[in-house]
Write a protein that holds these residues in place. Structure first.
Motif, PDB file in Angstrom:
ATOM      1  N   PHE A   1       0.836  -1.200   0.000  1.00 48.94           N
ATOM      2  CA  PHE A   1       0.000   0.000   0.000  1.00 48.94           C
ATOM      3  C   PHE A   1       0.870   1.249   0.000  1.00 48.94           C
ATOM      4  O   PHE A   1       0.626   2.192  -0.750  1.00 48.94           O
ATOM      5  N   ASN A   2       1.912   1.251   0.819  1.00 53.30           N
ATOM      6  CA  ASN A   2       2.787   2.427   0.903  1.00 53.30           C
ATOM      7  C   ASN A   2       3.584   2.649  -0.368  1.00 53.30           C
ATOM      8  O   ASN A   2       3.857   3.789  -0.741  1.00 53.30           O
ATOM      9  N   PHE A   3       3.950   1.564  -1.048  1.00 46.72           N
ATOM     10  CA  PHE A   3       4.615   1.734  -2.338  1.00 46.72           C
ATOM     11  C   PHE A   3       3.682   2.444  -3.309  1.00 46.72           C
ATOM     12  O   PHE A   3       4.069   3.430  -3.952  1.00 46.72           O
TER      13      PHE A   3
ATOM     14  N   PHE B   1       1.907   6.793  -6.638  1.00 42.26           N
ATOM     15  CA  PHE B   1       0.862   7.657  -7.192  1.00 42.26           C
ATOM     16  C   PHE B   1       0.984   9.094  -6.685  1.00 42.26           C
ATOM     17  O   PHE B   1       0.556  10.025  -7.359  1.00 42.26           O
ATOM     18  N   HIS B   2       1.592   9.293  -5.535  1.00 41.33           N
ATOM     19  CA  HIS B   2       1.869  10.650  -5.066  1.00 41.33           C
ATOM     20  C   HIS B   2       2.806  11.355  -6.058  1.00 41.33           C
ATOM     21  O   HIS B   2       2.691  12.563  -6.273  1.00 41.33           O
ATOM     22  N   HIS B   3       3.691  10.603  -6.683  1.00 43.14           N
ATOM     23  CA  HIS B   3       4.606  11.164  -7.681  1.00 43.14           C
ATOM     24  C   HIS B   3       3.993  11.227  -9.084  1.00 43.14           C
ATOM     25  O   HIS B   3       4.318  12.126  -9.853  1.00 43.14           O
ATOM     26  N   VAL B   4       3.104  10.295  -9.402  1.00 39.14           N
ATOM     27  CA  VAL B   4       2.542  10.207 -10.751  1.00 39.14           C
ATOM     28  C   VAL B   4       1.329  11.117 -10.942  1.00 39.14           C
ATOM     29  O   VAL B   4       1.184  11.767 -11.986  1.00 39.14           O
TER      30      VAL B   4
ATOM     31  N   ARG C   1       9.618   6.853 -13.604  1.00 39.25           N
ATOM     32  CA  ARG C   1      10.080   5.469 -13.765  1.00 39.25           C
ATOM     33  C   ARG C   1      11.588   5.376 -13.512  1.00 39.25           C
ATOM     34  O   ARG C   1      12.060   4.436 -12.871  1.00 39.25           O
ATOM     35  N   ASN C   2      12.348   6.335 -13.983  1.00 37.04           N
ATOM     36  CA  ASN C   2      13.798   6.329 -13.775  1.00 37.04           C
ATOM     37  C   ASN C   2      14.172   6.526 -12.309  1.00 37.04           C
ATOM     38  O   ASN C   2      15.283   6.171 -11.902  1.00 37.04           O
ATOM     39  N   ASN C   3      13.261   7.100 -11.535  1.00 38.84           N
ATOM     40  CA  ASN C   3      13.508   7.334 -10.107  1.00 38.84           C
ATOM     41  C   ASN C   3      12.801   6.312  -9.223  1.00 38.84           C
ATOM     42  O   ASN C   3      12.584   6.563  -8.043  1.00 38.84           O
ATOM     43  N   ILE C   4      12.458   5.163  -9.773  1.00 34.26           N
ATOM     44  CA  ILE C   4      11.688   4.171  -9.025  1.00 34.26           C
ATOM     45  C   ILE C   4      12.433   3.686  -7.785  1.00 34.26           C
ATOM     46  O   ILE C   4      11.814   3.419  -6.752  1.00 34.26           O
ATOM     47  N   ASP C   5      13.760   3.600  -7.832  1.00 36.36           N
ATOM     48  CA  ASP C   5      14.518   3.175  -6.652  1.00 36.36           C
ATOM     49  C   ASP C   5      14.327   4.163  -5.500  1.00 36.36           C
ATOM     50  O   ASP C   5      14.180   3.759  -4.347  1.00 36.36           O
ATOM     51  N   THR C   6      14.305   5.434  -5.816  1.00 39.85           N
ATOM     52  CA  THR C   6      14.069   6.463  -4.800  1.00 39.85           C
ATOM     53  C   THR C   6      12.652   6.346  -4.240  1.00 39.85           C
ATOM     54  O   THR C   6      12.442   6.495  -3.032  1.00 39.85           O
ATOM     55  N   ILE C   7      11.698   6.059  -5.094  1.00 45.60           N
ATOM     56  CA  ILE C   7      10.303   5.897  -4.653  1.00 45.60           C
ATOM     57  C   ILE C   7      10.180   4.691  -3.729  1.00 45.60           C
ATOM     58  O   ILE C   7       9.488   4.753  -2.702  1.00 45.60           O
TER      59      ILE C   7
ATOM     60  N   ILE D   1      12.516   3.451  -1.779  1.00 46.89           N
ATOM     61  CA  ILE D   1      13.118   3.843  -0.493  1.00 46.89           C
ATOM     62  C   ILE D   1      12.180   4.763   0.274  1.00 46.89           C
ATOM     63  O   ILE D   1      11.970   4.601   1.472  1.00 46.89           O
ATOM     64  N   GLU D   2      11.611   5.720  -0.427  1.00 40.44           N
ATOM     65  CA  GLU D   2      10.669   6.656   0.190  1.00 40.44           C
ATOM     66  C   GLU D   2       9.465   5.916   0.769  1.00 40.44           C
ATOM     67  O   GLU D   2       9.016   6.208   1.886  1.00 40.44           O
ATOM     68  N   ALA D   3       8.951   4.930   0.050  1.00 43.36           N
ATOM     69  CA  ALA D   3       7.801   4.140   0.522  1.00 43.36           C
ATOM     70  C   ALA D   3       8.170   3.329   1.753  1.00 43.36           C
ATOM     71  O   ALA D   3       7.389   3.239   2.706  1.00 43.36           O
ATOM     72  N   SER D   4       9.361   2.736   1.761  1.00 40.82           N
ATOM     73  CA  SER D   4       9.766   1.950   2.925  1.00 40.82           C
ATOM     74  C   SER D   4      10.005   2.843   4.133  1.00 40.82           C
ATOM     75  O   SER D   4       9.783   2.430   5.272  1.00 40.82           O
ATOM     76  N   ASP D   5      10.412   4.085   3.909  1.00 37.20           N
ATOM     77  CA  ASP D   5      10.581   5.039   5.008  1.00 37.20           C
ATOM     78  C   ASP D   5       9.239   5.397   5.648  1.00 37.20           C
ATOM     79  O   ASP D   5       9.182   5.719   6.830  1.00 37.20           O
ATOM     80  N   LEU D   6       8.160   5.354   4.892  1.00 28.86           N
ATOM     81  CA  LEU D   6       6.834   5.631   5.455  1.00 28.86           C
ATOM     82  C   LEU D   6       6.485   4.616   6.533  1.00 28.86           C
ATOM     83  O   LEU D   6       5.837   4.948   7.522  1.00 28.86           O
TER      84      LEU D   6
END
Length: 162
Positions: free
Chosen positions: A100-102, A107-110, A146-152, A154-159
């Motif tokens: 869910f957090n991912f 979608f917060h970015h898209v 899409r190119n920043n998916i690794d950052t997304i 990490i950001e989701a796991s930080d939530l």
């Protein structure tokens, strides 16, 4: 966009859960009171077919997820109705679910890019070249996400660790 998103079962479940949260939180004056005390705002609730409502709901949930988690815990402890407590516990599990957090983060970015494209294409008088430019800009923006998916990720796991 809706058809593309609904082709993925995880996304369908995400949007279903997304609609359940404001429905639960806003449909009782007692729950609204707890929400206001802890979160200090309401969660937008819109039609499941309108992306702009989902955009606002996603943004608000992304911003208040940790506070909303506390709110659901408070509801579990304060309320005696088993159905209400069970629903609050279910929302807390959802808010702590990595999948869910991912999708919330993704979608917060898209969604801002979807909103821009939607607004550009809804203009009454739009030239074909402007449509092409709008779609090209949208594609570039989504490629960047899409190119920043690794950052997304990490950001989701930080939530979850908040």
């Amino acid at each position: 966009m809706s058809k593309a998103a609904s082709a993925n079962l995880q996304v369908c479940v995400f949007f279903g859960n997304l609609q359940d949260i404001p429905g639960f939180s806003n449909n009782s004056s007692q729950r609204v009171e707890v929400l206001h005390k802890i979160v200090k705002r309401r969660i937008p609730h819109g039609a499941t077919i309108r992306w702009n409502f989902n955009i606002r709901t996603i943004d608000v949930l992304y911003e208040i997820r940790a506070s909303l988690n506390k709110c659901m815990h408070e509801i579990e402890e304060q309320f005696t109705n088993n159905t209400v407590c069970s629903a609050a516990a279910s929302i807390r599990r959802t808010l702590n679910d990595p999948i869910f957090n991912f999708w919330l983060t993704f979608f917060h970015h898209v969604m801002p890019h979807v909103d821009i494209l939607f607004n550009q294409l809804q203009q009454r008088k739009i030239e074909p070249t402007l449509v092409k430019d709008a779609i090209d800009n949208f594609e570039r923006s989504i490629t960047q996400v899409r190119n920043n998916i690794d950052t997304i990720i990490i950001e989701a796991s930080d939530l979850i660790s908040d």
